[in-house]
Write a protein that holds these residues in place. Structure first.
Motif, PDB file in Angstrom:
ATOM      1  N   LYS A  78       0.832  -1.210   0.000  1.00 48.79           N
ATOM      2  CA  LYS A  78       0.000   0.000   0.000  1.00 48.79           C
ATOM      3  C   LYS A  78       0.867   1.261   0.000  1.00 48.79           C
ATOM      4  O   LYS A  78       0.668   2.165  -0.808  1.00 48.79           O
ATOM      5  CB  LYS A  78      -0.908   0.041   1.243  1.00 48.79           C
ATOM      6  CG  LYS A  78      -1.850  -1.130   1.365  1.00 48.79           C
ATOM      7  CD  LYS A  78      -2.725  -1.015   2.594  1.00 48.79           C
ATOM      8  CE  LYS A  78      -1.971  -1.159   3.912  1.00 48.79           C
ATOM      9  NZ  LYS A  78      -1.416  -2.510   4.130  1.00 48.79           N
TER      10      LYS A  78
ATOM     11  N   ASN B 157      -0.771  -6.793  -6.768  1.00 46.29           N
ATOM     12  CA  ASN B 157       0.567  -6.189  -6.709  1.00 46.29           C
ATOM     13  C   ASN B 157       1.671  -7.251  -6.701  1.00 46.29           C
ATOM     14  O   ASN B 157       1.411  -8.436  -6.511  1.00 46.29           O
ATOM     15  CB  ASN B 157       0.657  -5.316  -5.440  1.00 46.29           C
ATOM     16  CG  ASN B 157       1.884  -4.434  -5.436  1.00 46.29           C
ATOM     17  OD1 ASN B 157       2.397  -4.048  -6.489  1.00 46.29           O
ATOM     18  ND2 ASN B 157       2.378  -4.116  -4.247  1.00 46.29           N
TER      19      ASN B 157
ATOM     20  N   ASP C 107       5.941  -8.639 -10.344  1.00 44.46           N
ATOM     21  CA  ASP C 107       7.337  -8.840 -10.775  1.00 44.46           C
ATOM     22  C   ASP C 107       7.964 -10.041 -10.088  1.00 44.46           C
ATOM     23  O   ASP C 107       8.983 -10.554 -10.518  1.00 44.46           O
ATOM     24  CB  ASP C 107       8.141  -7.572 -10.456  1.00 44.46           C
ATOM     25  CG  ASP C 107       8.083  -7.239  -8.970  1.00 44.46           C
ATOM     26  OD1 ASP C 107       9.081  -7.457  -8.271  1.00 44.46           O
ATOM     27  OD2 ASP C 107       7.019  -6.785  -8.501  1.00 44.46           O
ATOM     28  N   LYS C 108       7.351 -10.497  -9.034  1.00 45.02           N
ATOM     29  CA  LYS C 108       7.973 -11.588  -8.268  1.00 45.02           C
ATOM     30  C   LYS C 108       7.806 -12.929  -8.976  1.00 45.02           C
ATOM     31  O   LYS C 108       6.775 -13.199  -9.601  1.00 45.02           O
ATOM     32  CB  LYS C 108       7.347 -11.659  -6.875  1.00 45.02           C
ATOM     33  CG  LYS C 108       7.840 -10.550  -5.947  1.00 45.02           C
ATOM     34  CD  LYS C 108       7.367 -10.794  -4.551  1.00 45.02           C
ATOM     35  CE  LYS C 108       8.535 -10.870  -3.570  1.00 45.02           C
ATOM     36  NZ  LYS C 108       8.081 -11.038  -2.198  1.00 45.02           N
TER      37      LYS C 108
HETATM   38  P1  GDP Z   1       2.184  -1.927   3.167  1.00 41.41           P
HETATM   39  O1  GDP Z   1       2.393  -2.492   4.534  1.00 41.41           O
HETATM   40  O2  GDP Z   1       0.998  -2.541   2.486  1.00 41.41           O
HETATM   41  O3  GDP Z   1       2.168  -0.446   3.101  1.00 41.41           O
HETATM   42  O4  GDP Z   1       3.417  -2.461   2.276  1.00 41.41           O
HETATM   43  P2  GDP Z   1       4.740  -1.694   1.825  1.00 41.41           P
HETATM   44  O5  GDP Z   1       4.430  -0.729   0.737  1.00 41.41           O
HETATM   45  O6  GDP Z   1       5.436  -1.192   3.013  1.00 41.41           O
HETATM   46  O7  GDP Z   1       5.538  -2.882   1.147  1.00 41.41           O
HETATM   47  C1  GDP Z   1       5.988  -3.998   1.872  1.00 41.41           C
HETATM   48  C2  GDP Z   1       7.183  -4.575   1.196  1.00 41.41           C
HETATM   49  O8  GDP Z   1       6.829  -5.063  -0.081  1.00 41.41           O
HETATM   50  C3  GDP Z   1       8.313  -3.569   0.983  1.00 41.41           C
HETATM   51  O9  GDP Z   1       9.518  -4.198   1.248  1.00 41.41           O
HETATM   52  C4  GDP Z   1       8.173  -3.198  -0.467  1.00 41.41           C
HETATM   53  O10 GDP Z   1       9.396  -2.842  -1.053  1.00 41.41           O
HETATM   54  C5  GDP Z   1       7.670  -4.504  -1.071  1.00 41.41           C
HETATM   55  N1  GDP Z   1       6.899  -4.274  -2.291  1.00 41.41           N
HETATM   56  C6  GDP Z   1       5.877  -3.389  -2.456  1.00 41.41           C
HETATM   57  N2  GDP Z   1       5.424  -3.462  -3.717  1.00 41.41           N
HETATM   58  C7  GDP Z   1       6.168  -4.384  -4.366  1.00 41.41           C
HETATM   59  C8  GDP Z   1       6.184  -4.906  -5.701  1.00 41.41           C
HETATM   60  O11 GDP Z   1       5.394  -4.508  -6.571  1.00 41.41           O
HETATM   61  N3  GDP Z   1       7.077  -5.854  -5.968  1.00 41.41           N
HETATM   62  C9  GDP Z   1       7.953  -6.326  -5.050  1.00 41.41           C
HETATM   63  N4  GDP Z   1       8.809  -7.263  -5.423  1.00 41.41           N
HETATM   64  N5  GDP Z   1       7.980  -5.862  -3.791  1.00 41.41           N
HETATM   65  C10 GDP Z   1       7.104  -4.911  -3.451  1.00 41.41           C
END
Ligand code: GDP
Length: 471
Positions: free
Chosen positions: A85, A179, A182-183
Motif C-alpha cells: 500500500k 501487486n 514482478d515476483k
Molecule cells: P504496506 O504495509 O501494504 O504499506 O506495504 P509496503 O508498501 O510497506 O511494502 C511492503 C514490502 O513489499 C516492501 O519491502 C516493499 O518494497 C515490497 N513491495 C511493495 N510493492 C512491491 C512490488 O510490486 N514488488 C515487489 N517485489 N515488492 C514490493
C-alpha cells in the motif's frame, strides 16, 4: 418493517447491547452495525452523514443539476500489511502528480492529487481501512473508491478480507490492484480465484470487479490502474458545485507551535477561499492562509481538493464536518454553544448516579429520574421489588426500572447501567467478576440485598439524602 421485526424486540436487542432507546430514536451507524450483526442482517449504508447532518447549520442545499460539475474521485488504498500500500502511494506521489517536475510533494498534509490523462484523482495519504472506518464511525464518508492491494505472492489475507468488508459496508466500489507481479512466485490468477470467494468476480471471469496486475516497486501498470480509477469515477458520476460556499471534512489537524491550529480539509462541495468564515465541530475561525500538498500558498480550493488551513481558533477534530458560514458571529455562537454542550456531556459522563450522592444530584437538578436495573434469584422477587420501587417515586424524582432479569449481575447489566445512568440492585444474587471489573471502571453503583425492605429503605433514604455512608 423491512426486516420483519417488532420495535419492541429491537428495543430488547438494543438493551442487550447496552443501549436504551425508544421507538422514535435515531441510532448511530456503529449501533446499527452491531444490531444488524446480532440479527444476522446485512446493512448497506447509502451515505454515512449522521454527523454531517447533525453538524450542518441550516438545511442541506440541493444543487441544481446545471450547477453540478464532475469532480475528482477521492480514493483510499487498503489491503493487508506488507502487500504494498505504502509503496503504491509513494510511487504515485512521486511520479504522477502535477508538480513532480518542480520537486514534487514536499509536505504530508493527509491527501494529495495525482493526474492521469489530465484528470485528477485525490488520494487519501493514510493507507488502510482502520483510518477509513474510524472516519466513517464519526459519520464522515470521504472515500468514493477503494483500491484494494493484494500481493500476488501472498493472496487474500485477514486484513484483505477486513478491507473488503469495510469497503462493502461503506457501499463504495473496489478496484483490485494485484501487486508484486514482478515476483517469480506471483500467482495473479490465484488471487482472482480467491477474490471470487468474497463476491468480487474479476471482469475477465465474467464479473464486474476491475483487477489490475501491477508492480508498485517496478512501476508497472500504474497508469493503467489510475485510468481504471478514472473510468470508475466517470461511471459513478461524482459531481459537485464549485460555485457555492464550501463544505468539507477535517482529515488531519494539529497544533503547530509557530502557526497555531492547522487543519487539513478535504473539500466535498463548493470552493473554499481565503477569508471565509469556517465552522468545524466546536471550533470556528477565518481562513487566514491555505496551502496545497506542494506547500504552495493557494487562495482557492475546489471540490475534492485537500488544503491545509490556518486560522482556526482551536484545533478541530479529524472527522469534523466543516462548513463555511456567511455570518461570523453565527459561527462563533454555534461553536461556543457546542463547546458548552460538549463540556456538559463530559461532566455527565463522570457524574454517574450512585446512591451515595443521589440526594445531592437531585438537589442540583442533575437527576430527575432514578433508573434501576434489578437482578434477582427468582422472578417473584423481581416483581415485588419492582412494584415497591416504582412507588417510591416523588414529584422531584421518578423511579424507572429499566431492565430486570433472573441471575447474577453480569457485564451486560453494567454496560446497560453505564449507558443509561442506572444503579443495579442484586437481590439474593451477586455480580460476577467481569461485572465487578466493568462496574469499577464505569463507576456503576451495584447494591446487593437479601431482604426487600432493606433495599427499599436504602433507595428511599438515598432519595431523601439520609443514606448512611456505605459500610
Ligand atoms: P504496506 O504495509 O501494504 O504499506 O506495504 P509496503 O508498501 O510497506 O511494502 C511492503 C514490502 O513489499 C516492501 O519491502 C516493499 O518494497 C515490497 N513491495 C511493495 N510493492 C512491491 C512490488 O510490486 N514488488 C515487489 N517485489 N515488492 C514490493
Amino acid at each position: 418493517e423491512k426486516i420483519d421485526k417488532a420495535p419492541n424486540s429491537l428495543i430488547v436487542d438494543l438493551m442487550n447491547l447496552g443501549v436504551m432507546a425508544n421507538v422514535n430514536q435515531n441510532l448511530d451507524q456503529d449501533t446499527l452495525e452491531l444490531l444488524a450483526a446480532e440479527a444476522e442482517i446485512k446493512l448497506k449504508f447509502k451515505s454515512a452523514v449522521s454527523q454531517t447532518e447533525s453538524q450542518r447549520v441550516g438545511p442541506e442545499i440541493t444543487d441544481k443539476a446545471e450547477d453540478l460539475k464532475l469532480r475528482p474521485p477521492i480514493v483510499t488504498v487498503m489491503g493487508h500489511v506488507d502487500h504494498g500500500k505504502t509503496t503504491l502511494l509513494d510511487v504515485i506521489r512521486q511520479s504522477r502528480v502535477a508538480g513532480s517536475e518542480a520537486g514534487g510533494i514536499t509536505q504530508h498534509i493527509g491527501a494529495y492529487q495525482a493526474e492521469v490523462n489530465n484528470k485528477k484523482i485525490t488520494f487519501i495519504d493514510t493507507p488502510g481501512h482502520e483510518a477509513f472506518t474510524a472516519m466513517r464511525a464519526r459519520g464522515a464518508q470521504i472515500t468514493d473508491i477503494a483500491i484494494l492491494v493484494v500481493a500476488a505472492d501472498d493472496g487474500i489475507m485477514p486484513q484483505t478480507e477486513e478491507a473488503i468488508n469495510h469497503a462493502k459496508a461503506a457501499g463504495i466500489p473496489i478496484i483490485v490492484a494485484i501487486n508484486k507481479i514482478d515476483k517469480a512466485n506471483a500467482q495473479p490468477e490465484r488471487v482472482k480465484q480467491e477474490l471470487t470467494e468474497y463476491g468480487l468476480v474479476p471482469e475477465d471471469w465474467g464479473g464486474d470487479t476491475i483487477c489490475v496486475p501491477v508492480s508498485a516497486l517496478q512501476e508497472q501498470n500504474i497508469d493503467e490502474l489510475l485510468e481504471m480509477v478514472i473510468l470508475v469515477a466517470e461511471m459513478e458520476e461524482l459531481k459537485a458545485n464549485p460555485d457555492r460556499l464550501a463544505e468539507g471534512i477535517v482529515i488531519e489537524a494539529e497544533l503547530d507551535k509557530g502557526r497555531g491550529p492547522v487543519a487539513t480539509i478535504l473539500i466535498k462541495n463548493g470552493t473554499l477561499k481565503v477569508g471565509d468564515t469556517l465552522l468545524a465541530g466546536t471550533t470556528c475561525g477565518r481562513v487566514r492562509a491555505m496551502f496545497n500538498e506542494y506547500g504552495e500558498n493557494v487562495n482557492l480550493a475546489g471540490p475534492a481538493a485537500a488544503v491545509e488551513v490556518l486560522g482556526f481558533n482551536d484545533v478541530p477534530d479529524a472527522g469534523n464536518f466543516v462548513q463555511v458560514l456567511e455570518d461570523e458571529k453565527q459561527a462563533r455562537d454555534i461553536a461556543a454553544e457546542r463547546q458548552a454542550k460538549k463540556r456538559q456531556a463530559e461532566l455527565q459522563q463522570d457524574a454517574k448516579v450512585s446512591l451515595e450522592d443521589l440526594y445531592k444530584q437531585i438537589q442540583e437538578g442533575e437527576v430527575k429520574e432514578l433508573n434501576i436495573i434489578i437482578k434477582a434469584d427468582v422472578q417473584g422477587s423481581i416483581e415485588a421489588l419492582k412494584a415497591s420501587l416504582i412507588r417510591l417515586g416523588t414529584d422531584e424524582v421518578t423511579v424507572n426500572v429499566i431492565h430486570t432479569g433472573v441471575g447474577a449481575v453480569n457485564e451486560t447489566d453494567v454496560n446497560l447501567a453505564s449507558a443509561s445512568n442506572a444503579i443495579i440492585i442484586g437481590f439474593s444474587v451477586r455480580p460476577d467478576n467481569n461485572a465487578l471489573k466493568v462496574a469499577e471502571k464505569e463507576k456503576v453503583d451495584i447494591r446487593t440485598y437479601r431482604v426487600i425492605y432493606k433495599a427499599l429503605e436504602d433507595i428511599k433514604d438515598a432519595m431523601a439524602g439520609l443514606l448512611d455512608p456505605e459500610l
